[in-house]
Design a protein around this motif. Sequence first.
Motif, PDB file in Angstrom:
ATOM      1  N   LEU A  59       0.814  -1.199   0.000  1.00 18.72           N
ATOM      2  CA  LEU A  59       0.000   0.000   0.000  1.00 18.72           C
ATOM      3  C   LEU A  59       0.855   1.260   0.000  1.00 18.72           C
ATOM      4  O   LEU A  59       0.320   2.361   0.011  1.00 18.72           O
ATOM      5  CB  LEU A  59      -0.928   0.010   1.218  1.00 18.72           C
ATOM      6  CG  LEU A  59      -2.176  -0.848   1.023  1.00 18.72           C
ATOM      7  CD1 LEU A  59      -2.898  -1.028   2.329  1.00 18.72           C
ATOM      8  CD2 LEU A  59      -3.116  -0.196   0.043  1.00 18.72           C
ATOM      9  N   LEU A 101       0.248   4.221  -2.141  1.00 20.00           N
ATOM     10  CA  LEU A 101      -0.589   5.359  -1.781  1.00 20.00           C
ATOM     11  C   LEU A 101       0.266   6.607  -1.662  1.00 20.00           C
ATOM     12  O   LEU A 101      -0.171   7.700  -1.980  1.00 20.00           O
ATOM     13  CB  LEU A 101      -1.232   5.124  -0.407  1.00 20.00           C
ATOM     14  CG  LEU A 101      -2.592   4.460  -0.376  1.00 20.00           C
ATOM     15  CD1 LEU A 101      -3.016   4.282   1.058  1.00 20.00           C
ATOM     16  CD2 LEU A 101      -3.609   5.306  -1.107  1.00 20.00           C
ATOM     17  N   LEU A 113      -7.263  -1.098  -0.566  1.00 17.84           N
ATOM     18  CA  LEU A 113      -6.954   0.185  -1.203  1.00 17.84           C
ATOM     19  C   LEU A 113      -8.188   1.081  -1.202  1.00 17.84           C
ATOM     20  O   LEU A 113      -8.113   2.275  -0.924  1.00 17.84           O
ATOM     21  CB  LEU A 113      -6.477  -0.053  -2.637  1.00 17.84           C
ATOM     22  CG  LEU A 113      -6.025   1.194  -3.394  1.00 17.84           C
ATOM     23  CD1 LEU A 113      -4.829   1.815  -2.718  1.00 17.84           C
ATOM     24  CD2 LEU A 113      -5.674   0.845  -4.826  1.00 17.84           C
TER      25      LEU A 113
END
Lengths: 316, 282
Positions: free
Chosen positions: B106, B109, B149
């Motif tokens: 992640l 991001l 997500l």
Amino acid sequence: MEVDREDGRSQNQLRPLACSRNILHRAHGSASWSQGDTKVLAAVYGPKAGTKKNENPEKACIEVFWKPKTGQIGDFLISILIVLAFEVWYAGNFQNILHWCLGKPEKEYEMILKRTLESICILTVNPNTTTSIIVQVVNDDGAVSFMHFPCYCCTVSFLCSLVIVCSPPTRTVLIVCRYVMHLLDDIVLLPSAINAACMALVDAGIPMKHLAVAICCCVAKSGYVILDPTKLEEQKMKAFAYLVFPNSVHSVLPEGSLRVEGEPIENGIITSVTHGIMSVDDYFYCLERGRAASVKLSDFLRRKLQQQSTDSSKAG
Amino acid sequence: MGLPNASGDLSTEVEVDAFRRLFPLRFYEKHLLESIRPDARPLGRARETTIALGAVASANGSALAKIGSTTMLAAIKMEVMTPSLETPDEGCIGLLPLAACFPLSLSLLKTSGMINLKELSLVSGKAAWMAYLDIYCLDADGALFDTALLSAVAAFSHLEIPVVSLNDDGKIVLSEEQGLSDREPVNKEKRKINLSSVPFSLTCVLHKKYILADPTAEEESIMDTIVTVVLDSSSQLVSLHKPGGTVLAYTSAIQDCIALTRQRVKELQKILEEAISGMEVD
């Protein structure tokens, strides 16, 4: 468009490749692979009886261990944590510790290697066995190639002593530490490791469907694509992609019968991992470039493997 | 037990559930021939998706995302910290351990440029916000990364930066609701951060020449070639992740995956906008 690269290579030129097989005598198979200054050693032990707990016993299991250059993942972290402990004690900045402990790339590399190698080995031949592959990074590219273990130890202890002596412990010390830590991660490690692991599996005689040929493509901010970047070039890039293709096929059958959906078999991707943002067209352009390079890499692999097998047959 | 029929399979003699357990791949292939899946979805359709913002009242921003039965809860807590010397007017996003351990991390991001870190700055060089993102998986039924997500993105869109002020020692403290008159607040009111180029993802499974979008856990375990495409709202490719797998992906398969993801991005954008406007009405 002609692009000037620092070491004088063209856009699609790879660094000089070198590889050798059967280096470690106790391992069932071993190989070393170097691209320019990046050198990786792979060793294969197996198949050994029994599979890991959550694995399917009807198939063979592959496990991968990634050993980074400094020997143990824990080593470096411990020394950095010592430095940070002083920062915490002095300034109470607990948040900084989390910056360091998160996001180690080794686990990700291990997972990608495992999945890639599982897809090229024929897993049904030896069910309920485990094959272990150990990848050791011997040398990283770029400015840190002088940093082997004793030298690195001295550097870190010097930095720790700086922290103790200086008051307040300067944030510049931490920035240097962070810079050093980033330098140790060369992005061409993963493709070299995949190539080395493949050669090692051939050396060990593990049955495979085809070989895997890995390449790294970078997209620059201005939109051009280069292959096989060095550490310095990587810093100017906005995105890069690791691509793994099957090796090219030499067959006696007519070419038309080997095509799948109108494309030759070697155009399919086994693995693709991207970092950074690029446009979809850039990605397809990377794929094209990667395929062209994979043909050259496959030829190199084929020559090397044929050469060494004729040498060993002479000895026997 | 009857004899196998002429084509050699036991499908007419064995009960459906038993056949599903004993020969899962053949069970699926029978469905794929008719271009449908056992849960009656066409091959390119994702499961029903819902987002609930503000699921955790004590966090600064939170969201619960569900895709089919897969449920993920994301929560964001803000803390003040001193920014690093290299970037004195930028804040930071921290991913707590579970968020960082997805196969496709992640951390994209942070790299996707969704959040302008300069918005997280308070006093240049002295104080900035650190946003800790934590993700909990409440139910796992395939497509874990997509749901995670989505919940993270929804939590960021729900995030409200609290009001703070400088106290006498030069440290930042949270202002109380009433607001003390002798302290000047550093930021006037609770505000939301601007999100640009939000990333959305779609996981597909490749099997022979079929592409199945949004697999369930059963489909992921039988068919091992998984491709995750992450596109942002300006159609830039944030990530194309295909870790191995028996099926090789040719250009046409990748183009189909990307086209499916583009459709999915539009669907998810609509769902997210509806959720946000639903919150604002309240």
